[in-house]
Write a protein that holds these residues in place. Structure first.
Motif, PDB file in Angstrom:
ATOM      1  N   PHE A 183       0.963  -1.313   0.095  1.00 18.48           N
ATOM      2  CA  PHE A 183      -0.095  -0.236   0.196  1.00 18.48           C
ATOM      3  C   PHE A 183       0.725   1.248   0.115  1.00 18.48           C
ATOM      4  CE2 PHE A 183      -1.871   3.370   2.393  1.00 18.48           C
ATOM      5  CZ  PHE A 183      -3.118   3.753   1.624  1.00 18.48           C
ATOM      6  N   ASN A 184       1.948   1.227   0.786  1.00 18.66           N
ATOM      7  CA  ASN A 184       2.742   2.414   0.907  1.00 18.66           C
ATOM      8  C   ASN A 184       3.660   2.544  -0.391  1.00 18.66           C
ATOM      9  OD1 ASN A 184       1.997   3.137   3.551  1.00 18.66           O
ATOM     10  ND2 ASN A 184       3.557   1.610   4.547  1.00 18.66           N
ATOM     11  N   SER A 185       3.741   1.440  -1.028  1.00 19.35           N
ATOM     12  CA  SER A 185       4.743   1.755  -2.226  1.00 19.35           C
ATOM     13  C   SER A 185       4.061   1.988  -3.604  1.00 19.35           C
ATOM     14  CB  SER A 185       5.749   0.622  -2.535  1.00 19.35           C
ATOM     15  OG  SER A 185       5.166  -0.589  -2.515  1.00 19.35           O
ATOM     16  N   ASP A 186       2.974   1.417  -3.745  1.00 21.73           N
ATOM     17  CA  ASP A 186       2.190   1.562  -5.040  1.00 21.73           C
ATOM     18  C   ASP A 186       1.362   2.805  -5.362  1.00 21.73           C
ATOM     19  OD1 ASP A 186       2.929  -1.031  -5.461  1.00 21.73           O
ATOM     20  OD2 ASP A 186       1.169  -2.148  -5.220  1.00 21.73           O
ATOM     21  N   VAL A 187       1.421   3.246  -6.470  1.00 26.71           N
ATOM     22  CA  VAL A 187       0.689   4.354  -6.563  1.00 26.71           C
ATOM     23  C   VAL A 187      -0.675   4.043  -7.026  1.00 26.71           C
ATOM     24  CG1 VAL A 187       0.345   6.473  -8.302  1.00 26.71           C
ATOM     25  CG2 VAL A 187       2.935   5.670  -7.360  1.00 26.71           C
ATOM     26  N   ARG A 227      -2.947   9.887  -5.960  1.00 26.88           N
ATOM     27  CA  ARG A 227      -3.782  10.366  -7.197  1.00 26.88           C
ATOM     28  C   ARG A 227      -2.974  11.515  -7.973  1.00 26.88           C
ATOM     29  NH1 ARG A 227      -6.193   9.900 -11.442  1.00 26.88           N
ATOM     30  NH2 ARG A 227      -7.617  11.626 -12.329  1.00 26.88           N
ATOM     31  N   ALA A 228      -2.415  12.449  -6.931  1.00 25.86           N
ATOM     32  CA  ALA A 228      -1.591  13.609  -7.455  1.00 25.86           C
ATOM     33  C   ALA A 228      -0.370  13.251  -8.492  1.00 25.86           C
ATOM     34  CB  ALA A 228      -0.901  14.668  -6.151  1.00 25.86           C
ATOM     35  N   ALA A 229       0.260  11.988  -7.777  1.00 27.64           N
ATOM     36  CA  ALA A 229       1.253  11.367  -8.612  1.00 27.64           C
ATOM     37  C   ALA A 229       1.028  10.692 -10.102  1.00 27.64           C
ATOM     38  CB  ALA A 229       2.037  10.100  -7.882  1.00 27.64           C
ATOM     39  N   GLN A 230      -0.592  10.083  -9.959  1.00 25.55           N
ATOM     40  CA  GLN A 230      -0.772   9.762 -11.353  1.00 25.55           C
ATOM     41  C   GLN A 230      -1.181  10.785 -12.279  1.00 25.55           C
ATOM     42  OE1 GLN A 230      -4.464   7.680 -10.151  1.00 25.55           O
ATOM     43  NE2 GLN A 230      -3.434   5.935  -9.349  1.00 25.55           N
ATOM     44  N   ASP A 260      -1.936  23.261 -10.054  1.00 22.84           N
ATOM     45  CA  ASP A 260      -3.347  22.821 -10.288  1.00 22.84           C
ATOM     46  C   ASP A 260      -3.630  21.425  -9.817  1.00 22.84           C
ATOM     47  OD1 ASP A 260      -3.813  24.998 -11.986  1.00 22.84           O
ATOM     48  OD2 ASP A 260      -3.096  24.039 -13.972  1.00 22.84           O
ATOM     49  N   VAL A 261      -2.355  20.293  -9.666  1.00 28.48           N
ATOM     50  CA  VAL A 261      -2.590  19.213  -9.367  1.00 28.48           C
ATOM     51  C   VAL A 261      -2.901  19.350  -7.737  1.00 28.48           C
ATOM     52  CG1 VAL A 261      -1.420  16.935  -8.643  1.00 28.48           C
ATOM     53  CG2 VAL A 261      -1.409  17.784 -11.003  1.00 28.48           C
ATOM     54  N   SER A 262      -2.160  20.161  -7.110  1.00 31.75           N
ATOM     55  CA  SER A 262      -2.369  20.425  -5.799  1.00 31.75           C
ATOM     56  C   SER A 262      -3.945  20.657  -5.432  1.00 31.75           C
ATOM     57  CB  SER A 262      -1.646  21.449  -4.993  1.00 31.75           C
ATOM     58  OG  SER A 262      -1.695  22.633  -5.308  1.00 31.75           O
ATOM     59  N   VAL A 263      -4.340  21.708  -5.974  1.00 32.51           N
ATOM     60  CA  VAL A 263      -5.769  21.994  -6.059  1.00 32.51           C
ATOM     61  C   VAL A 263      -6.845  20.703  -6.192  1.00 32.51           C
ATOM     62  CG1 VAL A 263      -7.346  23.646  -6.747  1.00 32.51           C
ATOM     63  CG2 VAL A 263      -5.297  24.427  -6.244  1.00 32.51           C
ATOM     64  N   MET A 264      -6.372  20.206  -7.385  1.00 34.83           N
ATOM     65  CA  MET A 264      -7.273  19.230  -7.715  1.00 34.83           C
ATOM     66  C   MET A 264      -7.480  18.041  -6.686  1.00 34.83           C
ATOM     67  SD  MET A 264      -6.161  18.910 -11.857  1.00 34.83           S
ATOM     68  CE  MET A 264      -7.064  17.674 -12.298  1.00 34.83           C
ATOM     69  N   VAL A 265      -6.266  18.007  -5.910  1.00 37.13           N
ATOM     70  CA  VAL A 265      -6.501  16.600  -4.966  1.00 37.13           C
ATOM     71  C   VAL A 265      -6.640  16.975  -3.419  1.00 37.13           C
ATOM     72  CG1 VAL A 265      -4.979  15.121  -6.304  1.00 37.13           C
ATOM     73  CG2 VAL A 265      -3.815  16.641  -4.595  1.00 37.13           C
ATOM     74  N   GLY A 266      -7.268  18.313  -3.343  1.00 44.42           N
ATOM     75  CA  GLY A 266      -7.653  19.012  -2.024  1.00 44.42           C
ATOM     76  C   GLY A 266      -6.663  19.476  -0.954  1.00 44.42           C
ATOM     77  N   VAL A 277      10.762  12.634  -3.613  1.00 47.96           N
ATOM     78  CA  VAL A 277      11.122  14.040  -4.510  1.00 47.96           C
ATOM     79  C   VAL A 277      10.146  15.030  -4.608  1.00 47.96           C
ATOM     80  CG1 VAL A 277      12.717  12.425  -6.093  1.00 47.96           C
ATOM     81  CG2 VAL A 277      10.211  12.803  -6.516  1.00 47.96           C
ATOM     82  N   PRO A 278      10.603  16.167  -4.744  1.00 47.26           N
ATOM     83  CA  PRO A 278       9.563  17.113  -5.130  1.00 47.26           C
ATOM     84  C   PRO A 278       8.507  16.908  -6.269  1.00 47.26           C
ATOM     85  CG  PRO A 278      11.272  18.314  -5.096  1.00 47.26           C
ATOM     86  CD  PRO A 278      11.909  16.719  -4.804  1.00 47.26           C
ATOM     87  N   PRO A 279       7.248  17.529  -6.115  1.00 45.08           N
ATOM     88  CA  PRO A 279       6.330  17.104  -7.212  1.00 45.08           C
ATOM     89  C   PRO A 279       6.799  17.684  -8.663  1.00 45.08           C
ATOM     90  CG  PRO A 279       5.366  18.504  -5.670  1.00 45.08           C
ATOM     91  CD  PRO A 279       6.611  18.120  -5.185  1.00 45.08           C
ATOM     92  N   SER A 280       7.719  18.783  -8.629  1.00 46.87           N
ATOM     93  CA  SER A 280       8.022  19.233  -9.936  1.00 46.87           C
ATOM     94  C   SER A 280       9.243  18.324 -10.512  1.00 46.87           C
ATOM     95  CB  SER A 280       8.953  20.593  -9.654  1.00 46.87           C
ATOM     96  OG  SER A 280      10.011  20.418  -8.658  1.00 46.87           O
ATOM     97  N   GLN A 281       9.851  17.608  -9.641  1.00 46.76           N
ATOM     98  CA  GLN A 281      10.716  16.507 -10.138  1.00 46.76           C
ATOM     99  C   GLN A 281      10.230  15.394 -10.728  1.00 46.76           C
ATOM    100  OE1 GLN A 281      14.134  16.067  -7.330  1.00 46.76           O
ATOM    101  NE2 GLN A 281      14.930  18.175  -7.850  1.00 46.76           N
ATOM    102  N   TYR A 282       9.022  15.129 -10.059  1.00 44.27           N
ATOM    103  CA  TYR A 282       8.399  13.755 -10.180  1.00 44.27           C
ATOM    104  C   TYR A 282       7.816  13.591 -11.571  1.00 44.27           C
ATOM    105  CZ  TYR A 282       5.566   9.617  -9.016  1.00 44.27           C
ATOM    106  OH  TYR A 282       4.781   8.568  -9.003  1.00 44.27           O
ATOM    107  N   LYS A 283       7.460  14.820 -11.937  1.00 41.21           N
ATOM    108  CA  LYS A 283       7.041  14.819 -13.346  1.00 41.21           C
ATOM    109  C   LYS A 283       7.928  14.088 -14.189  1.00 41.21           C
ATOM    110  CE  LYS A 283       4.070  18.575 -14.572  1.00 41.21           C
ATOM    111  NZ  LYS A 283       3.997  20.156 -15.017  1.00 41.21           N
TER     112      LYS A 283
END
Length: 135
Positions: A16-20, A92-95, A106-112, A129-135
Motif C-alpha cells: 500500500f505504501n509503495s504502489d501508486v 492521485r496527484a502522482a498519477q 493545478d494538481v495540488s488544488v485538484m487533490v484537495g 522527490v518534490p512534485p516538480s521533479q516527479y513529473k
C-alpha cells in the motif's frame, strides 16, 4: 501459521505504501476488509478536491465512530485515517503528474491541498522527490 499471517499483513502494508495504483484486493485479507477499503477509497475519491474533507466527514461516510475507524485503518493499512486520506490524495496527484500536463499548482488544488507548501512537503515525504521533479 500466525507468523505467516503477520508477515502477509506487513507485506500488504508495504505494498500500500509503495504502489501508486491501489487495488483493495491487493491490501486486504478478507472480503469484509476488501469491501471496507473499497468504500473508504470511494469516499475519498468523491471528495478528492474538497480541502475540508477530513476525518470527521470520512468517519461519517464510513458510518463508523472515529475511534473504531482509527483502529480498523491501523489494522488494515497501518495508517491513521488522516494519513490514509492524505496518502490517497498524494497517490492521485502522482498519477496526474505522470499522465497529464497539469502544473503542480493545478494538481495540488485538484487533490484537495490548500497550500502549495503543504502539498510539496507531504509529496516529498511520500515519494522522496518534490512534485516538480516527479513529473
Amino acid at each position: 501459521r500466525i507468523n505467516q499471517l503477520i508477515e502477509q499483513r506487513e507485506q500488504r502494508k508495504k505494498r500500500f505504501n509503495s504502489d501508486v495504483l491501489i487495488d483493495p484486493k491487493d491490501i486486504t485479507i478478507s472480503p469484509l476488509d476488501e469491501k471496507f477499503m473499497s468504500k473508504a477509497m470511494e469516499g475519498i475519491k468523491k471528495n478528492m478536491n474538497n480541502a475540508d474533507y477530513g476525518v470527521e466527514a470520512f468517519s461519517s461516510d464510513m458510518a463508523m465512530e472515529r475511534s473504531n475507524l482509527y483502529r480498523k485503518m491501523q489494522a488494515v493499512v497501518g495508517k491513521t485515517p488522516s494519513e490514509f486520506i492524505r496518502s490517497i490524495r498524494l497517490k492521485r496527484a502522482a498519477q496526474l503528474l505522470k499522465t497529464k500536463n497539469y502544473s503542480v499548482l493545478d494538481v495540488s488544488v485538484m487533490v484537495g491541498f490548500n497550500t502549495m507548501k503543504y502539498f510539496t512537503q507531504h509529496f516529498k515525504e511520500e515519494f522522496g522527490v518534490p512534485p516538480s521533479q516527479y513529473k
